[in-house]
Design an enzyme around this catalytic site. Sequence first.
Site, mmCIF file in Angstrom:
data_model
loop_
_atom_site.group_PDB
_atom_site.id
_atom_site.type_symbol
_atom_site.label_atom_id
_atom_site.label_comp_id
_atom_site.label_asym_id
_atom_site.label_seq_id
_atom_site.Cartn_x
_atom_site.Cartn_y
_atom_site.Cartn_z
ATOM 1 N N GLU A 268 0.864 -1.176 0.000
ATOM 2 C CA GLU A 268 0.000 0.000 0.000
ATOM 3 C C GLU A 268 0.903 1.230 0.000
ATOM 4 O OE1 GLU A 268 -3.540 -0.098 2.691
ATOM 5 O OE2 GLU A 268 -2.527 -1.874 3.470
ATOM 6 N N ARG B 277 5.537 -13.425 9.537
ATOM 7 C CA ARG B 277 6.134 -12.123 9.264
ATOM 8 C C ARG B 277 7.426 -11.948 10.057
ATOM 9 N NH1 ARG B 277 2.067 -7.589 10.768
ATOM 10 N NH2 ARG B 277 3.813 -6.320 10.048
ATOM 11 N N LYS C 129 3.553 2.610 11.285
ATOM 12 C CA LYS C 129 3.666 3.933 10.653
ATOM 13 C C LYS C 129 3.177 5.037 11.590
ATOM 14 C CE LYS C 129 1.577 2.486 6.764
ATOM 15 N NZ LYS C 129 1.855 1.065 6.508
#
Length: 844
Positions: free
Chosen positions: A264, A488, A498
């Site tokens: 994204e 992950r 973020k």
Amino acid sequence: MPPKSKSAAADPSSDPAIALFKALGLPQSKAIEANKNPKAAAALRELIAAHSLAGLDEKRAVLITALAGHLAKADAGPAERAFVVEDVLAARLKSVDQVSAASKYVETHKVPIDRAEFDKECGVGFTITAEEVLANATNYIAANAVAGWAGLSATLSGVKQTPELRWASPLEIKNAVEKAFSKKFGAKEAAKPKGKEPKKDKDAAPKATTSKEAAPEAPRRTVFEDGFLGALHKPGENPQTRPELRDAHLAATHGAVWTRFPPEPNGYLHIGHSKAIFVNFGYAAFHGGKTYLRFDDTNPEAEEARYFESILEMVRWLGYEPWKVTYSSDYFDQLYELALVLIKNGKAYVCHCTREEIKANRGEKVAAPKACVHRDRPLEESLEEFEKMRTGQYKPQEANLRMKQDLTDGNPQMWDLTAYRVLNASHHRTGDKWKIYPTYDFTHCLVDSFENISHSLCTTEFVASRQSYEWLCDAVDIYKPRQNEYGRLNVQGTVMSKRKIAALVNEGYVNGWDDPRLYTLISLRRRGVPPGAIRAFVSSLGVSTSASNIEAVRFEQSVRQHLEHAAPRLFMVLRPLKVTIENLPEDYLLMIEKPLHPKVPELGTTSIPFTRTIYIDADDFRVEDSPDYFRLAPGKSVGLFQGPHPITCTSFKTDPVSGDVIELMCKLENEGTAKKPKAFIQWVAEHAASGSPVRVDETRVFHQLFKSDNPLSAVPDFKADINPSSLEIIKGAMVEVGFWSLAKRLMADARRESKARLTEAQKNNPGASASGDPHDDTPHATFEQLIGPECVRFQGLRVAYFALDKDARVASLAEGDDVAPTRGQGDFIVLNRIVSLKEDSGKI
């Protein structure tokens, strides 16, 4: 068992079979070997008799023998055997591997043989140049993050299995791999000479011994052929509702692996994304496939041009080149048409519930999901309402298109997910064309299908989404890719959210998104971490369904190991202390040529001055000596790395105010009286004519940004865990004058690599621009942006690994390669410490 007769043991050639095999063309040793297996020997005798074989050259005789060994186990008729024998005699089959493939082929294919198909399956007429073999080896090394010569055996095995090299000569492959290793890692270190036997451990178990060399270590399997990735389906094995969908997919991909990396564009990539890039690009490259970089640009409210540019830049910086750069927005028209299909199939409806009502109905405040009051509205009504959404007749959150899934399923991802929502936002590519935008849950699987993705690889938080992913593809009757989920990558002692990084930036705890204390990829690049070190680190973790929660020190150790054999070494003193060698004249000058790496001669040499005035590191001198201290002290001698002779401290001067030592008075020992020193220290010389030393304006040493390994557990929030001493700035360090020529060369090498990668990218994708985007209507990273000051990396001998920071201003490095580098007016040299030479327990 009766003993063999002495005559047979003394003269094996007296055996009629061995004499027959020698007449075929085998040397005696191979004839004896061929006779050891009764079935293979019988098959070989039959071939010789059936085709009157004799007097062949040794190579053909060996191939006929290999063929007999295969035919002893295979069910091939006389005509099929004759076909293969003729190809061996005509030198169309030239290797044992080709003969093996041929014998397998004729076991299932009867005469008449399809010559074209046979040749393709058996490598007949195969040719490849040495340059092509080298290119394949080089690509394999990059894709598998091979870290050094220790990976040679595994790499040889993996390259040999590369489809393009199926029929290449093993010797050519070996030579190409070794050449690629030498080019990337330098010359292989010679084995250490045998010396005194190490002391044996009394408690250690005895090692097994043999009369000959120990058996060679079995080749290591790569991360792409073992574990999670090794167990993935082959292209075309993912089930479809109709066989025509699979056939069309395979026709488009030719049965190759196609993957995608779909970020994204609403933030900067971090260390966790490097695993996704490695998995998707690496897995496809290993299998000779292709990888898209697809921007998931379905939320124009959060997307910015700087993120698009940075993402492509980081993918390229890590060493990967997308086959195509695409955008989810490329498919907005197709997605809209499939939304209409979904409604018409009774699988979607327009909902006017509020956000809070939708959350409540989906089970947030109740035990089970509750059907929306609009769920059973007529299809025509939903089509009309969806058209109103499209034409802007509804404001955001007043209407949504929801998928009509299965509310009785235990998986929340099947509880009528939103497919489209209204957004009053202009899109960076489509402008104001759309008032409605598809969600990730609607877009991702459909675009995977449009792009014929064979392996949709994502992290385990999307496990529950697999069911809705497959449901939607089937609901609109299109090709259904297979989603597989791996664990992950997380690094302890930092934050990667973020939102949290934005808080650190906005509140001044760090100096921007690329502050080297962070673990964004732009931060790691700025710090000087080589992309190959990141690839090697991710590869070393393996790929499985378990999450990798790694300590920061383990990551730094991986970087350290990578730099050990790759980074040139320069003399450096972090806190200089002046030394005057009193028994040398004022104008004394000795130019010393020294290697840039003692174990990697390919890195070259540098020439440095040795003069009356030199500087050593303040930590290498003590006023008071002690038995366990071996460096410089009053009356004590120490060696100088690469220096002509040891020096002995005769006296020292101190600052009258602070009392700190500011200068040492020493003498240079002569060759006849100098004793072998117990320690050697680094140094740099004062010599204005050659520009020595190179004075560093700032050396930035980065420590862990947070005090604990789990900042999120801090109270009241993660910012309470910030380490106030995470940045240390040292002024006045000195580096040898060889820094200039090295920096110039490293920047020139980066330019050449950039140019070569652009040429290769345009060769593989002729429509691509320097940005990698055929449309080129959005700002994107060019290959030239991969040329940054961090390309100048070196080890300050016995200090740490360093790289130039982007704040540095060195005009001569930006000029042409033919301009001699030097310090100019207004230059400002800033170095970042990449990692220490060993695990850092505090300040340097």
